[in-house]
Structure formats: C-alpha cells, structure tokens
Write a protein that holds these residues in place. Structure first.
Motif, PDB file in Angstrom:
ATOM      1  N   THR A   1      -7.510  14.304   2.716  1.00  0.00           N
ATOM      2  CA  THR A   1      -6.916  13.902   2.162  1.00  0.00           C
ATOM      3  C   THR A   1      -4.612  13.150   1.942  1.00  0.00           C
ATOM      4  O   THR A   1      -4.522  13.951   3.264  1.00  0.00           O
ATOM      5  N   VAL A   2      -4.082  12.263   1.830  1.00  0.00           N
ATOM      6  CA  VAL A   2      -2.889  12.404   1.534  1.00  0.00           C
ATOM      7  C   VAL A   2      -1.356  13.574   1.344  1.00  0.00           C
ATOM      8  O   VAL A   2      -1.830  13.941   0.485  1.00  0.00           O
ATOM      9  N   ASP A   3      -1.048  13.368   2.081  1.00  0.00           N
ATOM     10  CA  ASP A   3      -0.190  15.127   1.837  1.00  0.00           C
ATOM     11  C   ASP A   3       1.461  14.104   1.485  1.00  0.00           C
ATOM     12  O   ASP A   3       1.860  15.042   0.671  1.00  0.00           O
ATOM     13  N   GLY A   4       2.179  12.932   2.109  1.00  0.00           N
ATOM     14  CA  GLY A   4       2.846  12.511   2.032  1.00  0.00           C
ATOM     15  C   GLY A   4       3.106  11.180   2.261  1.00  0.00           C
ATOM     16  O   GLY A   4       2.603  10.604   3.672  1.00  0.00           O
ATOM     17  N   LEU A   5       3.612  10.451   2.358  1.00  0.00           N
ATOM     18  CA  LEU A   5       3.774   8.505   2.628  1.00  0.00           C
ATOM     19  C   LEU A   5       5.276   9.154   3.292  1.00  0.00           C
ATOM     20  O   LEU A   5       6.608   9.070   3.132  1.00  0.00           O
ATOM     21  N   ARG A   6       5.257   7.998   4.468  1.00  0.00           N
ATOM     22  CA  ARG A   6       6.186   7.552   5.002  1.00  0.00           C
ATOM     23  C   ARG A   6       7.022   6.007   4.787  1.00  0.00           C
ATOM     24  O   ARG A   6       8.457   6.033   4.811  1.00  0.00           O
TER      25      ARG A   6
ATOM     26  N   VAL B   1       0.952  -1.412  -0.030  1.00  0.00           N
ATOM     27  CA  VAL B   1       0.526   0.023  -0.125  1.00  0.00           C
ATOM     28  C   VAL B   1       0.877   1.423  -0.033  1.00  0.00           C
ATOM     29  O   VAL B   1       1.736   1.115   0.416  1.00  0.00           O
ATOM     30  N   THR B   2       0.793   2.288  -1.330  1.00  0.00           N
ATOM     31  CA  THR B   2       1.508   3.617  -1.085  1.00  0.00           C
ATOM     32  C   THR B   2       0.648   4.040  -1.476  1.00  0.00           C
ATOM     33  O   THR B   2       0.690   4.725  -2.950  1.00  0.00           O
ATOM     34  N   PRO B   3       0.086   5.137  -1.148  1.00  0.00           N
ATOM     35  CA  PRO B   3      -0.980   5.928  -0.969  1.00  0.00           C
ATOM     36  C   PRO B   3      -0.003   7.216  -1.621  1.00  0.00           C
ATOM     37  O   PRO B   3       0.805   8.018  -1.007  1.00  0.00           O
ATOM     38  N   ARG B   4      -0.419   7.781  -3.217  1.00  0.00           N
ATOM     39  CA  ARG B   4       0.283   8.761  -3.622  1.00  0.00           C
ATOM     40  C   ARG B   4      -0.365  10.183  -2.731  1.00  0.00           C
ATOM     41  O   ARG B   4      -2.024  10.669  -1.767  1.00  0.00           O
ATOM     42  N   PRO B   5      -0.503  11.204  -2.808  1.00  0.00           N
ATOM     43  CA  PRO B   5      -0.711  12.535  -2.563  1.00  0.00           C
ATOM     44  C   PRO B   5      -1.625  13.380  -3.385  1.00  0.00           C
ATOM     45  O   PRO B   5      -1.951  12.394  -4.226  1.00  0.00           O
ATOM     46  N   ASP B   6      -3.055  13.038  -2.798  1.00  0.00           N
ATOM     47  CA  ASP B   6      -3.788  13.732  -2.721  1.00  0.00           C
ATOM     48  C   ASP B   6      -4.642  12.553  -2.769  1.00  0.00           C
ATOM     49  O   ASP B   6      -6.410  12.817  -3.133  1.00  0.00           O
ATOM     50  N   THR B   7      -4.715  11.224  -1.979  1.00  0.00           N
ATOM     51  CA  THR B   7      -5.667  10.273  -2.072  1.00  0.00           C
ATOM     52  C   THR B   7      -5.911  10.250  -0.822  1.00  0.00           C
ATOM     53  O   THR B   7      -5.929  10.667   0.047  1.00  0.00           O
ATOM     54  N   PRO B   8      -7.580  10.342  -0.684  1.00  0.00           N
ATOM     55  CA  PRO B   8      -8.140  10.206   0.023  1.00  0.00           C
ATOM     56  C   PRO B   8      -7.965   9.292   1.618  1.00  0.00           C
ATOM     57  O   PRO B   8      -7.319   8.705   1.035  1.00  0.00           O
ATOM     58  N   PHE B   9      -7.955   9.937   2.907  1.00  0.00           N
ATOM     59  CA  PHE B   9      -7.129   8.678   3.576  1.00  0.00           C
ATOM     60  C   PHE B   9      -8.306   7.867   4.373  1.00  0.00           C
ATOM     61  O   PHE B   9      -9.466   8.275   4.132  1.00  0.00           O
ATOM     62  N   ASP B  10      -7.008   6.947   3.989  1.00  0.00           N
ATOM     63  CA  ASP B  10      -8.587   5.349   4.769  1.00  0.00           C
ATOM     64  C   ASP B  10      -7.779   5.050   5.479  1.00  0.00           C
ATOM     65  O   ASP B  10      -7.015   4.262   5.618  1.00  0.00           O
ATOM     66  N   ALA B  11      -8.917   5.012   6.661  1.00  0.00           N
ATOM     67  CA  ALA B  11      -8.417   4.235   7.877  1.00  0.00           C
ATOM     68  C   ALA B  11      -8.214   2.738   8.306  1.00  0.00           C
ATOM     69  O   ALA B  11      -7.692   2.679   9.512  1.00  0.00           O
ATOM     70  N   LEU B  12      -8.727   2.251   7.021  1.00  0.00           N
ATOM     71  CA  LEU B  12      -8.373   0.466   6.953  1.00  0.00           C
ATOM     72  C   LEU B  12      -7.138   0.413   6.530  1.00  0.00           C
ATOM     73  O   LEU B  12      -6.473  -0.577   7.118  1.00  0.00           O
ATOM     74  N   THR B  13      -5.952   1.085   5.838  1.00  0.00           N
ATOM     75  CA  THR B  13      -5.557   0.483   5.236  1.00  0.00           C
ATOM     76  C   THR B  13      -4.116   1.365   5.705  1.00  0.00           C
ATOM     77  O   THR B  13      -3.034   1.527   5.593  1.00  0.00           O
ATOM     78  N   MET B  14      -4.220   2.685   6.279  1.00  0.00           N
ATOM     79  CA  MET B  14      -3.268   4.058   6.748  1.00  0.00           C
ATOM     80  C   MET B  14      -4.142   4.578   7.918  1.00  0.00           C
ATOM     81  O   MET B  14      -4.470   4.096   8.646  1.00  0.00           O
ATOM     82  N   GLU B  15      -2.116   4.587   8.932  1.00  0.00           N
ATOM     83  CA  GLU B  15      -2.330   5.150   9.657  1.00  0.00           C
ATOM     84  C   GLU B  15      -1.218   6.336   9.195  1.00  0.00           C
ATOM     85  O   GLU B  15      -0.595   7.103   9.269  1.00  0.00           O
ATOM     86  N   ALA B  16      -2.232   7.383  10.660  1.00  0.00           N
ATOM     87  CA  ALA B  16      -1.757   9.231  10.515  1.00  0.00           C
ATOM     88  C   ALA B  16      -0.366   9.215  11.162  1.00  0.00           C
ATOM     89  O   ALA B  16      -0.917   9.521  12.309  1.00  0.00           O
TER      90      ALA B  16
END
Length: 163
Positions: free
Chosen positions: A134-139, A105-120
């Motif tokens: 939305t995603v600003d960047g991938l860590r 899972v590598t969300p790109r910038p501007d992708t809507p945040f998805d709590a199931l596959t992403m952690e802020a």
C-alpha cells in the motif's frame, strides 16, 4: 347480401414459404444495418477519443508541468498570501487538465499500489500484513489522459516484513 371476398387460388403452403423467405430477407437486412450502425458508433467513439487524447496531449503535458511548478512555488512561498495565490493557480490549472481529458493521480496513504499509474520511489517496512503493498506517501503526482498513464505518480510503498 354481399359476396365473400375472392380467395386466392395459390397454395397456402407456397404463400407461407414466400412469407418466410421475405422475413429471412428482412432479418438479414436488419442485421446488416445494425452491424453498420455499430461500426459507425465505434468509429465515432474512437475518433473522439483520438481527438481528445491526440490533439490535447501536448497541451495537457505542458499544463501538468505548470501544475507541478505551481505546487512547488506554493510549498516554498514566503507568506500565506503567496501560498494561497499559488494554490489557487494550481487548482485552476488542474481544472484545465481535467477539462482536456486528463487526470492528476495523487494516491493517498493506504491506497493499494497500482503499477499502471504509480512508480515506487522507495519502500518502507511494515509489520502489518494488511498494509503490504500500500502507499505510505506521495512524492510526486502522476498524470493520466483518457485512461492511459502518461506520467506515473511517484510513491513510497509499504512492504510487509515478518518479525
């Protein structure tokens, strides 16, 4: 001349009742067979998914760790040649992960945040309401196996703030 075929002496209504009863019996048999087939198909799908997720899960997790290490090595490589070699290994490891039922899972910038596959990991402010959540960047990339999140992707999320 030939004689007409012998007619049945049974009452036509009785014959129709018997025929209707046989049709009902056949309908019940077909319904039971269809239900049995559906159960067998569902069981086979469940077994295949369990086999794919269960047997390969430890391997996929280890491959994901290897992928992360390879990406880190590529980022710190001292020459373009080394970087290219590490990138090639990372690509091959990613193919192995996908082949075993996983997905990075590598969300790109501007992708809507998805709590199931992403952690802020962090939040940044934005004055654009359309960019809220939305995603600003991938860590760090995440991992899913058979549609289940194993390691969420660590991302920076935008949060709308009125000025």
């Amino acid at each position: 001349m030939t004689e007409p075929a012998a007619r049945s002496t049974e009452d036509p209504e009785t014959t129709l009742d018997q025929l209707a009863e046989r049709i009902e019996d056949l309908s019940r048999v077909i319904a039971r067979q269809a239900a049995t087939i559906e159960r067998m198909v569902d069981d086979a799908k469940d077994r295949a998914e369990r086999d794919r997720a269960g047997t390969d899960l430890p391997l996929v997790v280890e491959l994901f760790a290897l992928h992360a290490d390879t990406i880190a090595c590529a980022a710190t490589a001292e020459s373009p040649r080394e970087r290219d070699a590490f990138d090639a290994i990372a690509t091959r490891v990613e193919r192995l992960i996908v082949g075993r039922g996983g997905a990075i899972v590598t969300p790109r910038p501007d992708t809507p945040f998805d709590a199931l596959t992403m952690e802020a990991a962090d939040v940044t402010k934005t004055d654009d309401p359309a960019a809220d959540r939305t995603v600003d960047g991938l860590r760090q990339p995440g991992l899913t196996v058979s549609g289940r999140s194993i390691r969420p992707a660590t991302v920076v999320v935008r949060r709308y703030v009125e000025r």
